[in-house]
Scaffold this motif. Structure first.
Motif, mmCIF file in Angstrom:
data_model
loop_
_atom_site.group_PDB
_atom_site.id
_atom_site.type_symbol
_atom_site.label_atom_id
_atom_site.label_comp_id
_atom_site.label_asym_id
_atom_site.label_seq_id
_atom_site.Cartn_x
_atom_site.Cartn_y
_atom_site.Cartn_z
ATOM 1 N N ILE A 107 0.862 -1.181 0.000
ATOM 2 C CA ILE A 107 0.000 0.000 0.000
ATOM 3 C C ILE A 107 0.896 1.228 0.000
ATOM 4 C CG2 ILE A 107 -1.960 -1.113 1.117
ATOM 5 C CD1 ILE A 107 -1.064 0.132 3.768
ATOM 6 N N GLY A 108 0.290 2.392 -0.279
ATOM 7 C CA GLY A 108 1.102 3.590 -0.350
ATOM 8 C C GLY A 108 0.286 4.850 -0.158
ATOM 9 N N GLU A 239 3.395 3.322 -9.814
ATOM 10 C CA GLU A 239 4.350 2.241 -10.073
ATOM 11 C C GLU A 239 5.499 2.165 -9.065
ATOM 12 O OE1 GLU A 239 3.549 0.227 -12.259
ATOM 13 O OE2 GLU A 239 2.558 1.177 -13.951
ATOM 14 N N GLY A 240 5.718 3.223 -8.284
ATOM 15 C CA GLY A 240 6.953 3.328 -7.531
ATOM 16 C C GLY A 240 6.935 2.700 -6.150
ATOM 17 N N PHE A 241 8.125 2.538 -5.598
ATOM 18 C CA PHE A 241 8.311 2.118 -4.212
ATOM 19 C C PHE A 241 8.388 3.363 -3.325
ATOM 20 C CE2 PHE A 241 9.258 -1.799 -6.306
ATOM 21 C CZ PHE A 241 8.979 -2.793 -5.383
ATOM 22 N N GLN A 246 3.854 1.011 -3.697
ATOM 23 C CA GLN A 246 4.573 -0.160 -3.176
ATOM 24 C C GLN A 246 5.453 0.209 -1.974
ATOM 25 O OE1 GLN A 246 2.595 -0.991 -6.312
ATOM 26 N NE2 GLN A 246 4.320 0.314 -6.808
ATOM 27 N N GLU A 247 5.176 1.311 -1.337
ATOM 28 C CA GLU A 247 6.056 1.847 -0.305
ATOM 29 C C GLU A 247 5.941 1.114 1.035
ATOM 30 O OE1 GLU A 247 7.288 6.307 0.596
ATOM 31 O OE2 GLU A 247 5.322 5.872 1.454
ATOM 32 N N GLY A 469 -6.576 -2.606 -6.722
ATOM 33 C CA GLY A 469 -5.703 -2.681 -5.563
ATOM 34 C C GLY A 469 -6.466 -3.076 -4.309
ATOM 35 N N MET A 470 -5.725 -3.356 -3.241
ATOM 36 C CA MET A 470 -6.367 -3.714 -1.973
ATOM 37 C C MET A 470 -7.182 -2.552 -1.415
ATOM 38 S SD MET A 470 -3.577 -6.103 0.029
ATOM 39 C CE MET A 470 -2.297 -4.828 0.073
ATOM 40 N N ASP A 471 -6.675 -1.339 -1.589
ATOM 41 C CA ASP A 471 -7.437 -0.186 -1.128
ATOM 42 C C ASP A 471 -8.766 -0.094 -1.866
ATOM 43 O OD1 ASP A 471 -7.277 2.510 0.462
ATOM 44 O OD2 ASP A 471 -7.915 3.078 -1.566
ATOM 45 N N GLY A 472 -8.750 -0.369 -3.167
ATOM 46 C CA GLY A 472 -9.990 -0.361 -3.926
ATOM 47 C C GLY A 472 -10.981 -1.387 -3.413
ATOM 48 N N ALA A 473 -10.485 -2.560 -2.998
ATOM 49 C CA ALA A 473 -11.370 -3.587 -2.442
ATOM 50 C C ALA A 473 -12.065 -3.088 -1.185
ATOM 51 C CB ALA A 473 -10.568 -4.854 -2.151
#
Length: 495
Positions: A107-108, A239-241, A246-247, A469-473
């Protein structure tokens, strides 16, 4: 007559209480209802008819159930086809409290709904390890790059994508002013029009493929722009960490969220209970035919991937638009993730972050998935299924040899190996991420979210933000619970 008037007055007062409660609801932080007031006014009805049945015990379904219960609705059940909860999140148990995630895990910034849920469930987070150099393997050559300070220099192609994304709303991308024209193109076709060189194309192909599960040549530009729109119109954030989606990771792995929600719901969650048939979705009471018998409900939340709905027989048949959306929804991106466990994350001592990208072999991307304290070293990887043997021992040795090219001979001796191919583990996943082709959303997107009869659609694909994404779920679960409560109130008013 006096008694009748008293009953009518009591009914009116109850309905008013529930309407006031629902009026105070929010979708961002969950449903802020008074459980006692809501429970008092939800109609009792027939004892064998539940108010709400939820299909799917992933993040979306369990979030919806949790919200309903917090609102005072105890007349509910969650039906899960698998023998576990978590949906497209799953933890490998590596021993001594260490896990590695086989599915969604990161998540980020901007993903506030899942951060809020983790805080409420008392699940801690920690930063993904990305300090050090990335390594790229191209044929026999090896290249290193240090992206610790950021995601590299600003790229004009990325800036152009970000600007285009401002005009494509993530909630309903098919309503964009120029949606029809954009949706004719794949991301690959658009990149070719920009004159992207081979080195840059390799980078785009890898990052976009990991996010969407399909090569840019198969991915609708309209869909990808809607994902960027969710990430503050920043491909770098998507896309990033560092500073990106993806942080951050969960202590205990992402599946812990679903496990905790399911524990609180207790026997309302029914495992190994696939729904085979739904009868009377257009009537006041719906029948769900499962492997554990027939369950009746007033509202049904289908917290499923759209294509997975095709495994259910609907009687009567669904309206053509919704039926076609389910039938045609792509489901060819199952993803496969592997895990190598070592005694320690020895690559850190070499100034490497564990991220290895291979241009022409089975390894798409490896990354450091070690626990917060670094007590053991974990290299997880996305792999190209067709290029990696399915036999676990052969797959392990193949990947170990690739890692050894970069990390040295110590990489040849993992203490554990785990391999999770989402296309083979069970019939209930089909695909992990959204890989929408050109032309799909402008033709079928309008049928994705609107309820059909007593059926409410949930799942990350239906989210207004961070879809796939998981947040969307989690967001879709909040919305579905609120829709179910509002439908129950409306039905109560008309009864």
């Amino acid at each position: 007559m006096a008694s009748e008037n008293h009953d009518l007055s009591l009914t009116a007062r109850r309905r008013r209480l529930l309407l006031q409660a629902i009026g105070s609801a929010t979708l961002v932080g969950g449903i802020a209802l008074s459980g006692r007031a809501t429970a008092q006014v939800l109609r009792a009805g027939q004892a064998d008819v539940l108010d709400v049945v939820i299909i799917g015990a992933g993040l979306a379904g369990l979030t919806a159930a949790r919200d309903l219960q917090r609102a005072g609705c105890e007349s509910l059940a969650v039906l899960e086809a698998r023998d576990r909860v978590g949906g497209r999140t799953y933890n490998h148990d590596l021993g001594n409290g260490v896990v590695s995630e086989a599915g969604g895990q990161w998540i980020g910034p901007g993903q506030t709904s899942i951060f809020d849920l983790a805080r409420e469930l008392e699940v801690d987070t920690f930063p993904t390890y990305y300090q050090g150099k990335n390594v790229y393997l191209v044929g026999g050559a090896k290249y290193e790059e240090d992206l610790t300070s950021g995601q590299g220099a600003s790229n004009p192609i990325t800036e152009k994508l970000n600007e285009l994304a401002r005009g494509v709303p993530s909630k309903e991308p098919w309503t964009a002013a120029d949606a029809a024209a954009i949706d004719q193109l794949s991301v690959g076709q658009w990149l070719a029009q920009q004159g992207v060189d081979n080195q840059a194309r390799l980078s785009f192909d890898a990052s976009i493929g990991l996010t969407t599960g399909t090569p840019p040549s198969n991915l609708a530009l309209l869909h990808y722009l809607s994902l960027i729109n969710s990430a503050d119109c920043s491909m770098e954030k998507l896309e990033g960490f560092k500073g990106g989606a993806q942080e951050t990771r969960f202590v205990g792995g992402s599946q812990i969220l679903s496990i905790k929600m399911a524990e609180a719901l207790g026997d309302k969650v029914k495992l190994s209970c696939p729904v085979r048939r739904i009868v009377g979705w257009d009537r006041d009471v719906v029948e769900l035919h499962t492997d554990q018998g027939v369950i009746r409900a007033r509202q049904v939340i289908a917290a499923l991937h759209p294509a997975l709905c095709n495994q259910i027989v609907f009687d009567p048949p669904l309206p053509d638009g919704r039926a076609q959306l389910q039938r045609l929804w792509p489901s060819h991106a199952p993803m496969r993730k592997t895990v190598h466990v070592y005694k320690r994350p020895f690559w850190r001592e070499q100034g490497l972050n564990g991220q290895i990208t291979q241009a022409d072999g089975p390894l798409i991307l490896s990354y450091d998935n070690s626990p917060p304290d670094g007590s053991v070293g974990v290299l997880a990887a996305f792999v190209r299924t067709a290029q990696l043997p399915h036999d676990p021992k052969r797959a392990e040795s193949t990947l170990s040899a690739i890692y050894a090219q970069v990390l040295g001979d110590e990489a040849l001796h993992p203490t554990q190996y785990h391999d999770h191919d989402w296309g083979k583990v069970d019939p209930w996943t089909l695909t992990c991420v959204g890989s929408i082709p050109p032309g799909f959303l402008t033709r079928w997107g309008q049928y994705l979210k609107p309820p059909v009869g007593r059926l409410i659609w949930s799942g990350t694909e239906t989210a207004d933000l961070w879809a796939s994404g998981m947040d969307g779920a989690v967001r879709s679960g909040h919305r579905a619970a609120l829709e179910a409560l509002q439908a129950l109130v409306k039905a109560g008013r008309s009864a």
